[in-house]
Design a protein around this motif. Structure first.
Motif, PDB file in Angstrom:
ATOM      1  N   TYR A   1       6.678  -1.445  13.069  1.00 35.78           N
ATOM      2  CA  TYR A   1       5.668  -0.476  13.513  1.00 35.78           C
ATOM      3  C   TYR A   1       6.065   0.941  13.125  1.00 35.78           C
ATOM      4  O   TYR A   1       7.176   1.403  13.405  1.00 35.78           O
ATOM      5  CB  TYR A   1       5.484  -0.547  15.037  1.00 35.78           C
ATOM      6  CG  TYR A   1       4.388   0.387  15.530  1.00 35.78           C
ATOM      7  CD1 TYR A   1       3.078  -0.058  15.618  1.00 35.78           C
ATOM      8  CD2 TYR A   1       4.653   1.719  15.844  1.00 35.78           C
ATOM      9  CE1 TYR A   1       2.061   0.794  16.031  1.00 35.78           C
ATOM     10  CE2 TYR A   1       3.645   2.581  16.255  1.00 35.78           C
ATOM     11  CZ  TYR A   1       2.349   2.113  16.343  1.00 35.78           C
ATOM     12  OH  TYR A   1       1.337   2.954  16.724  1.00 35.78           O
ATOM     13  N   ARG A   2       5.133   1.623  12.472  1.00 36.42           N
ATOM     14  CA  ARG A   2       5.296   3.059  12.209  1.00 36.42           C
ATOM     15  C   ARG A   2       3.921   3.649  11.949  1.00 36.42           C
ATOM     16  O   ARG A   2       3.229   3.222  11.022  1.00 36.42           O
ATOM     17  CB  ARG A   2       6.219   3.317  11.011  1.00 36.42           C
ATOM     18  CG  ARG A   2       6.423   4.821  10.733  1.00 36.42           C
ATOM     19  CD  ARG A   2       7.637   5.063   9.866  1.00 36.42           C
ATOM     20  NE  ARG A   2       7.440   4.651   8.501  1.00 36.42           N
ATOM     21  CZ  ARG A   2       6.880   5.415   7.550  1.00 36.42           C
ATOM     22  NH1 ARG A   2       6.434   6.626   7.859  1.00 36.42           N
ATOM     23  NH2 ARG A   2       6.773   4.971   6.325  1.00 36.42           N
ATOM     24  N   SER A   3       3.525   4.584  12.760  1.00 33.80           N
ATOM     25  CA  SER A   3       2.194   5.172  12.625  1.00 33.80           C
ATOM     26  C   SER A   3       2.228   6.324  11.624  1.00 33.80           C
ATOM     27  O   SER A   3       3.036   7.246  11.753  1.00 33.80           O
ATOM     28  CB  SER A   3       1.691   5.675  13.978  1.00 33.80           C
ATOM     29  OG  SER A   3       0.442   6.317  13.831  1.00 33.80           O
ATOM     30  N   VAL A   4       1.329   6.246  10.647  1.00 33.46           N
ATOM     31  CA  VAL A   4       1.165   7.348   9.696  1.00 33.46           C
ATOM     32  C   VAL A   4      -0.125   8.114   9.983  1.00 33.46           C
ATOM     33  O   VAL A   4      -0.396   9.131   9.351  1.00 33.46           O
ATOM     34  CB  VAL A   4       1.151   6.833   8.232  1.00 33.46           C
ATOM     35  CG1 VAL A   4       2.466   6.158   7.889  1.00 33.46           C
ATOM     36  CG2 VAL A   4      -0.029   5.888   7.991  1.00 33.46           C
TER      37      VAL A   4
ATOM     38  N   VAL B   1      -9.168   3.101   0.083  1.00 31.40           N
ATOM     39  CA  VAL B   1      -8.091   3.103   1.071  1.00 31.40           C
ATOM     40  C   VAL B   1      -7.960   4.456   1.769  1.00 31.40           C
ATOM     41  O   VAL B   1      -7.858   4.510   3.002  1.00 31.40           O
ATOM     42  CB  VAL B   1      -6.754   2.650   0.437  1.00 31.40           C
ATOM     43  CG1 VAL B   1      -5.598   2.811   1.420  1.00 31.40           C
ATOM     44  CG2 VAL B   1      -6.858   1.198  -0.017  1.00 31.40           C
ATOM     45  N   PRO B   2      -7.974   5.577   1.031  1.00 26.53           N
ATOM     46  CA  PRO B   2      -7.879   6.859   1.747  1.00 26.53           C
ATOM     47  C   PRO B   2      -9.050   7.116   2.699  1.00 26.53           C
ATOM     48  O   PRO B   2      -8.911   7.859   3.668  1.00 26.53           O
ATOM     49  CB  PRO B   2      -7.866   7.894   0.606  1.00 26.53           C
ATOM     50  CG  PRO B   2      -7.382   7.138  -0.591  1.00 26.53           C
ATOM     51  CD  PRO B   2      -7.939   5.774  -0.430  1.00 26.53           C
ATOM     52  N   GLY B   3     -10.194   6.499   2.432  1.00 19.85           N
ATOM     53  CA  GLY B   3     -11.368   6.700   3.281  1.00 19.85           C
ATOM     54  C   GLY B   3     -11.604   5.586   4.265  1.00 19.85           C
ATOM     55  O   GLY B   3     -12.724   5.415   4.777  1.00 19.85           O
ATOM     56  N   ARG B   4     -10.563   4.829   4.589  1.00 21.65           N
ATOM     57  CA  ARG B   4     -10.728   3.622   5.409  1.00 21.65           C
ATOM     58  C   ARG B   4     -11.276   3.941   6.803  1.00 21.65           C
ATOM     59  O   ARG B   4     -12.128   3.206   7.315  1.00 21.65           O
ATOM     60  CB  ARG B   4      -9.422   2.849   5.506  1.00 21.65           C
ATOM     61  CG  ARG B   4      -8.242   3.637   6.060  1.00 21.65           C
ATOM     62  CD  ARG B   4      -6.911   2.902   5.816  1.00 21.65           C
ATOM     63  NE  ARG B   4      -5.765   3.632   6.334  1.00 21.65           N
ATOM     64  CZ  ARG B   4      -5.133   4.592   5.671  1.00 21.65           C
ATOM     65  NH1 ARG B   4      -5.549   4.971   4.480  1.00 21.65           N
ATOM     66  NH2 ARG B   4      -4.072   5.187   6.194  1.00 21.65           N
TER      67      ARG B   4
ATOM     68  N   TYR C   1       0.821  -1.209   0.000  1.00 20.08           N
ATOM     69  CA  TYR C   1       0.000   0.000   0.000  1.00 20.08           C
ATOM     70  C   TYR C   1       0.856   1.261   0.000  1.00 20.08           C
ATOM     71  O   TYR C   1       0.404   2.331   0.411  1.00 20.08           O
ATOM     72  CB  TYR C   1      -0.923   0.002   1.232  1.00 20.08           C
ATOM     73  CG  TYR C   1      -2.076  -0.971   1.130  1.00 20.08           C
ATOM     74  CD1 TYR C   1      -3.172  -0.691   0.317  1.00 20.08           C
ATOM     75  CD2 TYR C   1      -2.065  -2.160   1.842  1.00 20.08           C
ATOM     76  CE1 TYR C   1      -4.242  -1.580   0.218  1.00 20.08           C
ATOM     77  CE2 TYR C   1      -3.124  -3.055   1.754  1.00 20.08           C
ATOM     78  CZ  TYR C   1      -4.209  -2.760   0.940  1.00 20.08           C
ATOM     79  OH  TYR C   1      -5.268  -3.648   0.843  1.00 20.08           O
ATOM     80  N   THR C   2       2.089   1.146  -0.469  1.00 21.68           N
ATOM     81  CA  THR C   2       2.967   2.315  -0.465  1.00 21.68           C
ATOM     82  C   THR C   2       2.427   3.434  -1.351  1.00 21.68           C
ATOM     83  O   THR C   2       2.722   4.615  -1.103  1.00 21.68           O
ATOM     84  CB  THR C   2       4.386   1.929  -0.918  1.00 21.68           C
ATOM     85  OG1 THR C   2       4.309   1.264  -2.203  1.00 21.68           O
ATOM     86  CG2 THR C   2       5.065   1.016   0.092  1.00 21.68           C
ATOM     87  N   ALA C   3       1.634   3.102  -2.360  1.00 23.93           N
ATOM     88  CA  ALA C   3       1.053   4.130  -3.230  1.00 23.93           C
ATOM     89  C   ALA C   3       0.120   5.055  -2.454  1.00 23.93           C
ATOM     90  O   ALA C   3      -0.185   6.165  -2.908  1.00 23.93           O
ATOM     91  CB  ALA C   3       0.303   3.473  -4.391  1.00 23.93           C
ATOM     92  N   TYR C   4      -0.331   4.595  -1.285  1.00 25.65           N
ATOM     93  CA  TYR C   4      -1.232   5.399  -0.445  1.00 25.65           C
ATOM     94  C   TYR C   4      -0.492   6.023   0.736  1.00 25.65           C
ATOM     95  O   TYR C   4      -1.113   6.489   1.694  1.00 25.65           O
ATOM     96  CB  TYR C   4      -2.378   4.542   0.059  1.00 25.65           C
ATOM     97  CG  TYR C   4      -3.251   3.990  -1.047  1.00 25.65           C
ATOM     98  CD1 TYR C   4      -4.289   4.755  -1.585  1.00 25.65           C
ATOM     99  CD2 TYR C   4      -3.017   2.715  -1.562  1.00 25.65           C
ATOM    100  CE1 TYR C   4      -5.082   4.255  -2.610  1.00 25.65           C
ATOM    101  CE2 TYR C   4      -3.809   2.213  -2.592  1.00 25.65           C
ATOM    102  CZ  TYR C   4      -4.834   2.986  -3.113  1.00 25.65           C
ATOM    103  OH  TYR C   4      -5.619   2.496  -4.130  1.00 25.65           O
ATOM    104  N   GLY C   5       0.826   5.991   0.674  1.00 25.01           N
ATOM    105  CA  GLY C   5       1.605   6.605   1.731  1.00 25.01           C
ATOM    106  C   GLY C   5       1.818   5.729   2.953  1.00 25.01           C
ATOM    107  O   GLY C   5       2.293   6.216   3.987  1.00 25.01           O
ATOM    108  N   LEU C   6       1.494   4.425   2.845  1.00 25.43           N
ATOM    109  CA  LEU C   6       1.694   3.510   3.959  1.00 25.43           C
ATOM    110  C   LEU C   6       3.083   2.881   3.864  1.00 25.43           C
ATOM    111  O   LEU C   6       3.641   2.749   2.778  1.00 25.43           O
ATOM    112  CB  LEU C   6       0.616   2.433   3.967  1.00 25.43           C
ATOM    113  CG  LEU C   6      -0.826   2.967   4.085  1.00 25.43           C
ATOM    114  CD1 LEU C   6      -1.822   1.826   4.088  1.00 25.43           C
ATOM    115  CD2 LEU C   6      -0.985   3.814   5.333  1.00 25.43           C
ATOM    116  N   PRO C   7       3.659   2.475   4.988  1.00 25.07           N
ATOM    117  CA  PRO C   7       5.036   1.961   4.978  1.00 25.07           C
ATOM    118  C   PRO C   7       5.181   0.696   4.134  1.00 25.07           C
ATOM    119  O   PRO C   7       4.238  -0.096   4.000  1.00 25.07           O
ATOM    120  CB  PRO C   7       5.306   1.658   6.456  1.00 25.07           C
ATOM    121  CG  PRO C   7       4.305   2.450   7.216  1.00 25.07           C
ATOM    122  CD  PRO C   7       3.097   2.537   6.343  1.00 25.07           C
ATOM    123  N   ALA C   8       6.372   0.519   3.590  1.00 25.44           N
ATOM    124  CA  ALA C   8       6.683  -0.713   2.861  1.00 25.44           C
ATOM    125  C   ALA C   8       6.655  -1.899   3.818  1.00 25.44           C
ATOM    126  O   ALA C   8       6.947  -1.768   5.008  1.00 25.44           O
ATOM    127  CB  ALA C   8       8.055  -0.594   2.210  1.00 25.44           C
TER     128      ALA C   8
END
Length: 564
Positions: A140-143, A106-109, A69-76
């Motif tokens: 773990y990394r919170s976005v 995904v952006p509206g999850r 989901y890296t295309a949505y700014g989530l971690p690899a």
């Protein structure tokens, strides 16, 4: 009349998935996934009509998975530190986010999950989600954390194995080396230096495949390698972070938390944090997954936790009795062990960790679990949980991938569940594609659960064990039958179950003391009216004589005793 809590546990990823490919180790594109939106108003109304009061949505929190989901700014993601393609719901990678697999957008999850909370409440049900306080995903990394919130591990002194203000435990100077036979990833390797301690209290840089290698242990101020010394003053940073996470979700109108492996977190933390949550949200409930009976009462003291798992007590005994490994009289001892707190124990015969009743490793048929479920639901006023598909006789005998054929429904793989998929057809959520046996079992669960909340004697009443009064009764098999009374001092119910594989003809002695215990004085001649089998035969009853009853295999009955 109070309402007895009945929890319907479901994993949204599995629950609404209608895809039929079910490829072993399949990706989300190959095997599909259920969504928050699949849990529609109609679905929730069906759950409510079946007698449930709460829905426990598991796998809601964002957890590590092999899906990109890296295309949505989530971690690899790094598949070598993930169990299965979908990943464990208990390897949380962002406490402030929900799983993108479950969203149509995904952006509206988060908006979609908040809408699910509202739909659940509109249906008259309450929402329980997981709190996973002991460990997090290795990456773990919170976005999605609120402004000003620091991540776990941000600012840790990684040169120290233990510091009270660190969020993690470290193995200084040593890299992580997971002891697995091969890497399943073709992308960049996951590097962790220094290695962090693993979630199951593995303080080594070389966790094995049998450890919770996909997770890291959170540090609540206990120095495990130095005699478990506690460092709780000043308040550890992890305490503050976890309290704020609980408040974040409580503010989203969830009604309760099931706290994963609660006993692996210091009791002092719960004593500090839960009162703060309940001060702002007094009706919220806390349910502890816990397996150590010696600390049960500590976790319930001062109403810190509302309810605890009754796995190593009633569940284990009922499982053995159902399989013929132990006499049914052992149920008495299991209940006595938690006698003063039994009303605060969560009873169940299935959950995501346990084998399905109908699996080849348990009873092989869902119908054979009826006696255990009658006992589970009726012994006290405490909550009861049913795992989605249990009421349909789901066997859990698929070989999904990471999970394998183990009699459990996978929490690690993208998959769809046969019974739920056939119930969930053409948006109707009806029983058109269910077999006659599945429909009958579904009706049994519905009738049992609704009966428990219709009868004040079961919802509010006291319990009286009839086993001691029948040990010497030659017409009562105390190794395969279990009988007890429930009463609110107005209505009197006789509950009797047969764990045998054959019809049992028996008599049941009801001692005068039992009626005195319930303050029932209007006794004499009467009738026993069956409540589970509404077309069943009424039986004559005399308060001073044994009552004769016939019970089908693996079944039971609830009788209302009415005096003339």
């Amino acid at each position: 009349m109070n309402q007895k809590i009945f929890i319907y546990q479901l994993l949204p990823r599995l629950f609404g998935n209608r895809a039929t490919a079910n490829k072993i180790n399949g990706s989300i594109e190959e095997n599909g996934t259920g969504k928050f939106n699949d849990i529609s108003d109609t679905v929730l109304q069906k759950i409510k009509a079946s007698g449930y009061t709460h829905v426990w949505y598991i796998g809601v929190l964002a957890h590590a998975s092999a899906t990109d989901y890296t295309a949505y700014g989530l971690p690899a993601e790094y598949p070598e530190i993930i169990k299965g393609k979908a990943g464990s719901p208990y390897a949380v990678r962002d406490y402030y986010d929900v799983d993108p697999d479950l969203a149509m957008s995904v952006p509206g999850r988060m908006v979609e999950f908040e809408a699910l909370i509202r739909r659940t409440h509109t249906a008259g049900l309450k929402v329980i989600i997981d709190n996973v306080p002991n460990h997090v995903a290795r990456n773990y990394r919170s976005v999605n954390k609120p402004k000003g919130v620091k991540d776990f591990g941000e600012g840790d002194d990684t040169s120290q194995a233990f510091s009270p203000q660190n969020n993690f435990y470290y193995i200084p100077g040593q890299p992580l080396e997971i002891q697995r036979s091969h890497r399943e990833s073709t992308g960049p390797a996951y590097n962790e230096f220094p290695a962090k301690a693993t979630g199951n209290d593995c303080f080594s840089n070389r966790p094995t495949q049998f450890d919770w290698y996909e997770t890291v242990k959170l540090n609540y101020g206990v120095d495990y390698l130095n005699g478990r010394q506690a460092h709780f003053d000043p308040i550890p940073d992890t305490w503050v972070k976890m309290r704020d996470i609980l408040l974040y979700w409580a503010e989203k109108d969830v009604d309760g938390f099931r706290c994963d492996m609660a006993e692996m977190v210091p009791l002092a933390f719960w004593q500090w944090a839960i009162p703060q949550i309940k001060e702002k949200f007094p009706n919220i409930i806390f349910l502890a997954e816990i397996y150590n009976p010696s600390v049960y009462r500590d976790f319930l003291a001062d109403n810190i936790f509302d309810y605890l798992y009754d796995k190593v007590g009633l569940y284990d005994v009922l499982r053995d009795v159902s399989c013929g490994y132990r006499p049914s009289s052992d149920i008495t001892f299991a209940l006595n062990d938690v006698g003063d707190i039994q009303h605060r124990m969560l009873n169940f015969m299935e959950n995501h960790d346990e084998q399905r009743l109908a699996s080849d490793y348990f009873l092989k048929e869902g119908n054979k679990g009826k006696a255990a479920m009658i006992a589970t639901c009726c012994v006290n006023t405490n909550p009861v949980m049913i795992y989605a598909g249990q009421e349909l006789g789901e066997r859990g005998m698929d070989e999904e991938g990471f999970s394998g054929k183990d009699g459990r429904t996978t929490i690690f793989d993208y998959w769809s569940v046969d019974t739920l998929r056939r119930w969930n057809n053409n948006d109707r959520w009806d029983d058109a594609q269910l077999s006659g046996e599945e429909k009958e079992l579904q009706q049994f669960y519905r009738q049992l659960i609704t009966l428990c909340n219709r009868e004040a004697a079961l919802t509010d009443g006291l319990f009286y064990d009839l086993m001691p009064s029948n040990y010497e009764n030659r017409e009562f098999d105390s190794s395969r039958l279990f009988a007890f009374l429930r009463s609110d001092k107005k209505e009197l119910l006789l509950v009797i179950t047969n764990f045998d594989n054959r019809i049992q003809e028996c008599t049941v002695h009801i001692p005068r003391h039992a009626l005195t215990f319930f303050e029932i004085t209007d006794t004499g001649r009467g009738i026993l009216k069956p409540l589970l089998h509404e077309n069943g035969k009424e039986l004559p009853f005399m308060s001073h004589s044994p009552v004769r009853i016939s019970l089908d295999p693996y079944s039971g009955e609830i009788y209302r005793i009415s005096f003339s």
